[in-house]
Structures are given as structure tokens and as C-alpha cells.
Motif scaffolding. Sequence first.
Motif, short mmCIF file in Angstrom:
data_model
loop_
_atom_site.label_atom_id
_atom_site.label_comp_id
_atom_site.label_asym_id
_atom_site.label_seq_id
_atom_site.Cartn_x
_atom_site.Cartn_y
_atom_site.Cartn_z
N LEU A 167 40.05 -91.01 40.45
CA LEU A 167 39.23 -91.52 41.55
C LEU A 167 37.79 -91.74 41.10
O LEU A 167 37.12 -92.70 41.55
N GLU A 220 34.96 -100.06 40.55
CA GLU A 220 34.71 -100.87 41.75
C GLU A 220 33.23 -101.17 41.97
O GLU A 220 32.86 -101.80 42.96
N THR A 232 37.39 -97.31 47.19
CA THR A 232 38.38 -96.23 47.16
C THR A 232 37.75 -94.87 47.35
O THR A 232 38.27 -94.03 48.08
N ARG A 283 37.21 -94.14 50.93
CA ARG A 283 38.38 -94.15 51.80
C ARG A 283 39.29 -92.96 51.57
O ARG A 283 39.84 -92.40 52.52
N GLU A 284 39.49 -92.59 50.30
CA GLU A 284 40.48 -91.56 49.98
C GLU A 284 39.83 -90.18 49.88
O GLU A 284 38.69 -90.04 49.41
#
Length: 476
Positions: free
Chosen positions: A333, A340, A374, A377-378
Motif C-alpha cells: 500500500l 499513484e 488507494t 480508500r483502503e
Amino acid sequence: MSHSRQFYIDGTWVDPVGDRTLDVINPATEETCATIAMGTAADVDRAVAAAKSAFDSWSASTREERLTLLERIAAIYKRRAPEMAQAISDEMGAPLDFALESQAYTGTAHLEAIIEALREFPLEEHVGTALITHEPVGVAALITPWNWPMNQIASKVGPAIAAGCTMVLKPSEIAPLSGLLFAEIMHEAGTPPGVFNLVNGDGPGVGEALSAHPDVAVVSFTGSTRAGTAVARASAASVKRVLQELGGKSPNIVLRDADLRDAVSRGVKSCLGNSGQSCNAPTRMFVPRESLQDAMAIAGEVAASVVVGDPRQPGSTLGPVVSEVQFDKIQGLIQAGIDEGATLVCGGTGRPEGLTRGYYVKPTIFGNVTNTMTIAREEIFGPVLAILPYDTEEEAIAAANDTPYGLAAYIQSGDINHARALARKLRAGNVKINETGWSARVPFGGYKQSGNGREGGKWGLIDFLEVKAILGYDPS
């Protein structure tokens, strides 16, 4: 630990039906610190049968009898708190001071809170021509996680005892040592046989069997949202009550009227605490766009002051994450955040400098994060903070609520009334203003995919009680 290859069923330590075992890995050393027995559906059947047999007598116990037992448990727990802290440190990597003062302490706090709640709770009350009674639900299955083992065990066992339920506890197989020690405390306190039972195992072997068992009336589960949905599916056929405290991606909104340095510093420390392994960690920090660069610089300074190291060494403030699986997930992550386009303020992939063994993660701060990335969100469940800019408060509130989770939220403000007004707009079960201290007496639980039900104080007690109306009394 002398009983690590046994289960606690019907008031005694018993051997498992099968012979499967699992090594417990100390995440600071990557070495085995204990080996536990792994249960099966047959072990669950034995434990549930013991709890069912004990239910008739324990459910008929008086408030005073339950209080007496809880007070004994709390007294023994306090005495054995240093042992508990050591067990927690060994199994999940918490620095010893933190393990004692925070991790083990939560068990004491929840036991004291449920004692207070039981003393005051109206188990019976008259409404018109009816007597309203609160009665125990039945046999409870308690499934707890590894990240705050005693917080979750005490916040489930205490209310179940107070309500008059009997129970089977399944601690996390990753961090089971504290649960075994808790069973020793329950035995030493003189808990009647069958009222409290413990079976170690994994989700497929024990968790699913407990959830699906027809003689289990309520399942209280804390863990990931993914695992929570599996528990709900397994429980559905018997229409049992399911209480869930699941994942989170908690927003922390720093308002323009806040002291930026103070607010960001406290937010970073709260996010990184427990190596970021808290379901309610404030992992998304929203700051005014014009303050973004300053906020990133402050966050980097605070992260740099964290001492990552061996939990046994004095001065270590951040230990490893719990397992290799968790370490690898976090690394992936962090890399996603870099790929990103988020700005890496500090940290990044790999272990901190000088640490070549153990599941240690660099305290990592990202800036210029958007709410579609990501890392926003995660649920990362590691020491990783995402800082997101906003232009208006309305935009910040909308982005804070734009998540499938709703466990906790945070607001930092120099105007308490302003913060209180905005707190009502956040879709979360728990909102902390200016990092107000934690209390075991208030309800904790989530909206949306963060679960249902509440733990803490009288709200935890209510979830283990049925409500019955008996009509035929004189009008009150």
C-alpha cells in the motif's frame, strides 16, 4: 505458557480433540514464542455444550452475584497486569511500557466500566400495565482480534457476564497468549464452570463453527469487514444476533481556527500509535489547502521523532507490526501511494535503518493525497498517514464521509462550539474533538461497513440483553 496446547472448557483445562498446532511468532524477532493447539468444530461443540448447560443457573444469578464475580475478576486482572503486558508485547509487538499503560490498561477500564454500568442499569421497570425486564440473550460467541487483545476481550466478556450470558471466547490465533492468561484469571476468580470457555483456532476451523452453531444466541465479532461479512453469513441461518466492530478509515479534520502545529502533531501521534494498528486510527488528515505545506513539514518532524525499535528496549515508542502478512500488505500500500502520485514526506518502503529482522515499518507520511487514491480508500493498518487538502469546510465534511466506513472521526478546532456543530455532520459512531481522552464508559462502534452494535459501559451491556414485556400489572 503452561496451557498453550489446551482449551478452557467447563471450568477446567482440557486437551483438544485434534492434534493440529500453530506456532505463535514474536513479530520483533520473527521467532516462535509459543505453540498453541488449534481447535475444530468438535472442540466448539464441547465448549458450547458446557456454556449451554451452565446458562440456566447463571442466567438466574442475581445482580449482586454477577457484581461480586466481576469485582474478583477485575482485582486479579490488576494484580496480573504486568504479566498481561508481557504476553501482549510478545505476541503482537507492543513496546512494554505501551503494553502495560495502554494495552493492558484497557482491560481494567472495561471491567470497571461494566461494574459501574451493572450497578446502575434498570434490569426491570414498570411501564403502564407492563413489567419490562432485561434478560440474558443466551450463549455468546466472542471472537476477538490481535491488535488490541485485552480491550476487545474485556469489552465482550465483561458485559456478557454482567448480562447473565454464558460464553465461548475465540481469541485471535495470531495473538492468543493474552487470551490464555485471561482464562487463567477467570479460573482464579472462581467463575462457575461453563460460564466462560475458551477455544483457540482460526476463522474457518473455529470462528465459522461458532457463528453457525445453533445453540449460540449471539456472536460478538471484532475484526476486518471482510471477515465480519463471513461471520454474518454463517450466522444467518439460525437468525442469531450478530454484533460487529469492523474496519475504519477515520478522517481527522483540522479546521482553520485550530492551532496547526498542535493539531497536526497530535493527529500524527494518534495515527502512528500502536504501529498504526487501530481500527479507529485517524489515518486521513484533512487540512486547509493554504496550510498543506506547513502541515506536511510538521507531520514529517513528528514522524522523525518516533523511536522505532525492539519492544523490550527502553525508549522504543513504536514496535513492529504483527506479522509478515501484515508487513507485506503495508509495503504494497505504501508503494501504491508512491505510484499513484502522492507526495512522500517521510518513510516509504522497507524497514527502518538499522533494523534487519522483525516486521518493522517506517513511519510514513504522504501529502497531496486525493480521496480517490488507494491509500485514502483502503484500511492500511500500519503507521501510514495520508494528508489531504480542502478548500471549504463543506468540502472537508463531504470527503470525510465519502468512505464505506464510519467507525470514528476527529475534529481539531480552536472553537469548541464550532467543532461540536460539525461533529453532528460526520457519519461515524464516535467523534473526538481535539483528541479528547478515551473512556470505556461511552459507546464505541460504527456506521456503514464499520459494523453494528456498541461496546462500552451500559451500551455494551444492552447488546447482550433481550427485552421482555410482561403485561398484567397494576398501572404505574
